[in-house]
Design a protein around this motif. Structure first.
Motif, PDB file in Angstrom:
ATOM      1  N   LEU A 111     -30.418  26.925-135.777  1.00 50.25           N
ATOM      2  CA  LEU A 111     -31.047  26.560-137.044  1.00 50.25           C
ATOM      3  C   LEU A 111     -31.780  25.234-136.912  1.00 50.25           C
ATOM      4  O   LEU A 111     -31.985  24.520-137.910  1.00 50.25           O
ATOM      5  CB  LEU A 111     -29.998  26.519-138.150  1.00 50.25           C
ATOM      6  CG  LEU A 111     -29.556  27.932-138.536  1.00 50.25           C
ATOM      7  CD1 LEU A 111     -28.149  27.936-139.090  1.00 50.25           C
ATOM      8  CD2 LEU A 111     -30.539  28.536-139.526  1.00 50.25           C
TER       9      LEU A 111
ATOM     10  N   SER B 159     -26.057  30.876-143.023  1.00 46.06           N
ATOM     11  CA  SER B 159     -27.250  31.125-142.196  1.00 46.06           C
ATOM     12  C   SER B 159     -26.972  31.834-140.862  1.00 46.06           C
ATOM     13  O   SER B 159     -27.828  32.603-140.414  1.00 46.06           O
ATOM     14  CB  SER B 159     -27.993  29.829-141.897  1.00 46.06           C
ATOM     15  OG  SER B 159     -27.762  28.868-142.871  1.00 46.06           O
TER      16      SER B 159
ATOM     17  N   GLU C 224     -27.157  32.904-149.178  1.00 42.61           N
ATOM     18  CA  GLU C 224     -28.467  32.589-148.614  1.00 42.61           C
ATOM     19  C   GLU C 224     -29.311  33.851-148.611  1.00 42.61           C
ATOM     20  O   GLU C 224     -28.793  34.971-148.518  1.00 42.61           O
ATOM     21  CB  GLU C 224     -28.323  32.057-147.184  1.00 42.61           C
ATOM     22  CG  GLU C 224     -27.797  30.648-147.159  1.00 42.61           C
ATOM     23  CD  GLU C 224     -28.125  29.924-145.858  1.00 42.61           C
ATOM     24  OE1 GLU C 224     -29.059  30.343-145.133  1.00 42.61           O
ATOM     25  OE2 GLU C 224     -27.435  28.936-145.578  1.00 42.61           O
TER      26      GLU C 224
ATOM     27  N   GLY D 151     -31.925  25.241-152.943  1.00 47.35           N
ATOM     28  CA  GLY D 151     -32.843  24.730-151.933  1.00 47.35           C
ATOM     29  C   GLY D 151     -33.488  25.897-151.204  1.00 47.35           C
ATOM     30  O   GLY D 151     -32.893  26.960-151.078  1.00 47.35           O
ATOM     31  N   ALA D 152     -34.705  25.697-150.734  1.00 46.60           N
ATOM     32  CA  ALA D 152     -35.404  26.810-150.079  1.00 46.60           C
ATOM     33  C   ALA D 152     -36.523  26.276-149.185  1.00 46.60           C
ATOM     34  O   ALA D 152     -36.680  25.054-149.019  1.00 46.60           O
ATOM     35  CB  ALA D 152     -35.972  27.748-151.143  1.00 46.60           C
TER      36      ALA D 152
ATOM     37  N   VAL E 111     -39.302  29.501-143.323  1.00 43.78           N
ATOM     38  CA  VAL E 111     -38.490  29.410-142.104  1.00 43.78           C
ATOM     39  C   VAL E 111     -39.245  28.617-141.029  1.00 43.78           C
ATOM     40  O   VAL E 111     -40.422  28.885-140.746  1.00 43.78           O
ATOM     41  CB  VAL E 111     -38.120  30.819-141.580  1.00 43.78           C
ATOM     42  CG1 VAL E 111     -37.269  30.709-140.311  1.00 43.78           C
ATOM     43  CG2 VAL E 111     -37.379  31.610-142.656  1.00 43.78           C
TER      44      VAL E 111
ATOM     45  N   VAL F 101     -37.009  27.962-135.596  1.00 49.34           N
ATOM     46  CA  VAL F 101     -35.924  28.908-135.921  1.00 49.34           C
ATOM     47  C   VAL F 101     -36.399  30.327-135.603  1.00 49.34           C
ATOM     48  O   VAL F 101     -35.682  31.116-134.974  1.00 49.34           O
ATOM     49  CB  VAL F 101     -35.495  28.766-137.401  1.00 49.34           C
ATOM     50  CG1 VAL F 101     -34.476  29.835-137.781  1.00 49.34           C
ATOM     51  CG2 VAL F 101     -34.930  27.374-137.670  1.00 49.34           C
TER      52      VAL F 101
ATOM     53  N   GLY G 274     -31.075  28.966-150.169  1.00 54.54           N
ATOM     54  CA  GLY G 274     -29.616  28.887-150.172  1.00 54.54           C
ATOM     55  C   GLY G 274     -29.143  28.321-151.491  1.00 54.54           C
ATOM     56  O   GLY G 274     -29.724  27.376-152.013  1.00 54.54           O
TER      57      GLY G 274
ATOM     58  N   GLY H  94     -25.465  27.727-154.220  1.00 55.40           N
ATOM     59  CA  GLY H  94     -24.012  27.709-154.355  1.00 55.40           C
ATOM     60  C   GLY H  94     -23.594  28.434-155.622  1.00 55.40           C
ATOM     61  O   GLY H  94     -23.858  27.954-156.718  1.00 55.40           O
TER      62      GLY H  94
HETATM   63  C1  2NL Z   1     -29.098  24.602-150.142  1.00 52.71           C
HETATM   64  C2  2NL Z   1     -30.135  24.893-149.174  1.00 52.71           C
HETATM   65  C3  2NL Z   1     -31.009  26.481-147.722  1.00 52.71           C
HETATM   66  C4  2NL Z   1     -31.787  27.933-145.997  1.00 52.71           C
HETATM   67  C5  2NL Z   1     -30.774  27.452-146.783  1.00 52.71           C
HETATM   68  C6  2NL Z   1     -32.170  29.249-143.966  1.00 52.71           C
HETATM   69  C7  2NL Z   1     -31.648  30.205-143.133  1.00 52.71           C
HETATM   70  C8  2NL Z   1     -32.344  30.576-142.021  1.00 52.71           C
HETATM   71  C9  2NL Z   1     -33.537  30.035-141.745  1.00 52.71           C
HETATM   72  C10 2NL Z   1     -34.021  29.084-142.602  1.00 52.71           C
HETATM   73 CL1  2NL Z   1     -31.689  31.725-140.979  1.00 52.71          CL
HETATM   74  N1  2NL Z   1     -33.350  28.708-143.689  1.00 52.71           N
HETATM   75  N2  2NL Z   1     -31.473  28.880-145.059  1.00 52.71           N
HETATM   76  C11 2NL Z   1     -33.054  27.437-146.179  1.00 52.71           C
HETATM   77  C12 2NL Z   1     -33.296  26.466-147.111  1.00 52.71           C
HETATM   78  C13 2NL Z   1     -32.273  25.977-147.907  1.00 52.71           C
HETATM   79  O1  2NL Z   1     -29.963  26.050-148.462  1.00 52.71           O
HETATM   80  O2  2NL Z   1     -29.197  23.652-150.865  1.00 52.71           O
HETATM   81  N3  2NL Z   1     -28.063  25.416-150.195  1.00 52.71           N
HETATM   82  C14 2NL Z   1     -26.999  25.258-151.113  1.00 52.71           C
END
Ligand code: 2NL
Length: 354
Positions: free
Chosen positions: A144, A172, A214, A286-287, A290, A294, A311, A313
């Motif tokens: 990642l 992830s 996610e 969050g987002a 990619v 990765v 992703g 919560g």
């Molecule tokens: C957050 C943020 C995030 C991702 C998770 C992800 C997974 C892969 C590749 C790229 Cl395999 N990104 N996941 C991306 C952005 C944010 O989570 O605040 N989560 C609670």
């Protein structure tokens, strides 16, 4: 002697009439047939009689004994039946009384939230995938774009099992595994819910174990606009049709660009209140797109393919949705808290006829 035995028999018959319970019946048996009974004395006195008398009186004694025994037995059977009937009529069951309510479990608010989010994404054509909670450092961090020594690893301090194995800090790795397995490079549209772990000190807003969902979409020509449209549908479904979303720039090692997503406050409609701290906006996830690194590490040509990921919560979503202020409520199994959810399901269970 014969006379005396006859007297005994008569007195037995009289006494028998006064017997009205199994207890008095037993007293009578001891009196008339026990070791110290008259009939026993007569039997012992036989010894001193002539042989002829022995035979005659002996038979008389035996007949009397048999008579008393069978009388007692008949009466005992009757009394037992009477007592049983008494019991049955006194212990009648009132079938019209309401039944005892069974304590039924209910769907946990986090499970409920996850189910709701899953249903929404399934309706948009996503698959739901799960993966191991014990992960390799490789899938959880390296793949990642978080190499050893990367400062962002500090914010995801975890529980290591060995140097290379740990409790996953995010879901992830499930997406990494999916990309690696997808050698045909068919489009990916998945969400990955599950438990995750971080070495945090538990308080009202932090927990060392929490859940995460996610999402990942990979195909040719996927853009930030797809992400925006998708998250807008999500925000409206979870928090009401009038919700708007807003993107703010952010940073995650695995996405570029990275964004923070807010929804217009469902409490004040955007005017500003204590829930949104006067801003009119509430951060929900969050987002980002990619990161090319990765994509490359998971076997994708980053010039040909692109994708978005996000992703969130479920605890935070549920806290916002239900007005919960302490995350620890989710993990302490207090029925006063849990019973406030799924009332509809419970009422349905109690009132239905199955
Ligand atoms: C957050 C943020 C995030 C991702 C998770 C992800 C997974 C892969 C590749 C790229 Cl395999 N990104 N996941 C991306 C952005 C944010 O989570 O605040 N989560 C609670």
């Amino acid at each position: 002697m014969k006379e005396e035995i006859l007297e005994l028999r008569k007195s037995f018959e009289l006494d028998l009439r006064n017997v009205d319970s199994l207890n008095t019946l037993n007293d009578l048996r001891i009196n008339y047939l026990g070791k110290k009974s008259k009939i026993q004395e007569f039997s012992e006195a036989l010894r001193d009689l002539s042989n002829d008398d022995k035979r005659e009186i002996g038979k008389y004694i035996n007949d009397t004994k048999n008579f008393m025994e069978s009388s007692l037995n008949v009466l005992r059977t009757n009394l037992e039946l009477k007592e049983l009937n008494n019991k049955l009529s006194n212990e009648k069951i009132d079938v019209t009384l309401p039944g005892t309510k069974i304590n039924v479990g209910s769907i946990h608010p986090i499970t409920k939230t996850i189910n709701e989010i899953e249903d929404l994404f399934i309706s948009m054509g996503y698959d739901v995938l799960e993966g191991p909670e014990v992960e390799s450092d490789l899938y959880n961090f390296e793949m990642l774009n978080l190499p050893k020594g990367h400062p962002a690893r500090d914010t995801q301090d975890s529980f290591y099992i060995t140097e290379e194995m740990l409790l996953r800090t995010q879901t992830s790795p499930v997406q990494v595994r999916t990309m690696l397995a997808n050698t045909d490079k068919t489009p990916i549209r998945i969400i990955c819910p599950g438990k995750t772990y971080r070495k945090d000190n538990d308080d009202a807003t932090h927990s060392h174990q929490f859940s995460q969902i996610e999402g990942l979409v990979i195909d040719e020509n996927i853009s930030l606009a797809h992400l925006k449209g998708t998250l807008e549908v999500f925000a409206k479904k979870m928090f009401g049709d009038e919700r708007e979303i807003r993107f703010r720039p952010s940073y995650f090692p695995f996405t570029e660009p990275s964004i923070e997503v807010d929804i217009s406050c469902f409490n004040c409609g955007g005017k500003g209140c204590s829930l949104c701290k006067g801003t009119g906006w509430i951060e929900i996830l969050g987002a980002g797109m990619v990161h090319p690194n990765v994509l490359k590490m998971s076997g994708y040509d980053s010039k040909k393919y692109s994708g978005f990921a996000f992703g969130m919560g479920p605890e935070r979503i549920a806290m916002l949705k239900y007005g919960i202020t302490d995350i620890r409520n989710f993990y302490t199994s207090d029925l006063r808290f849990l019973n406030q959810f799924d009332r509809v399901e419970k009422e349905w269970y109690h009132e239905s006829k199955w």
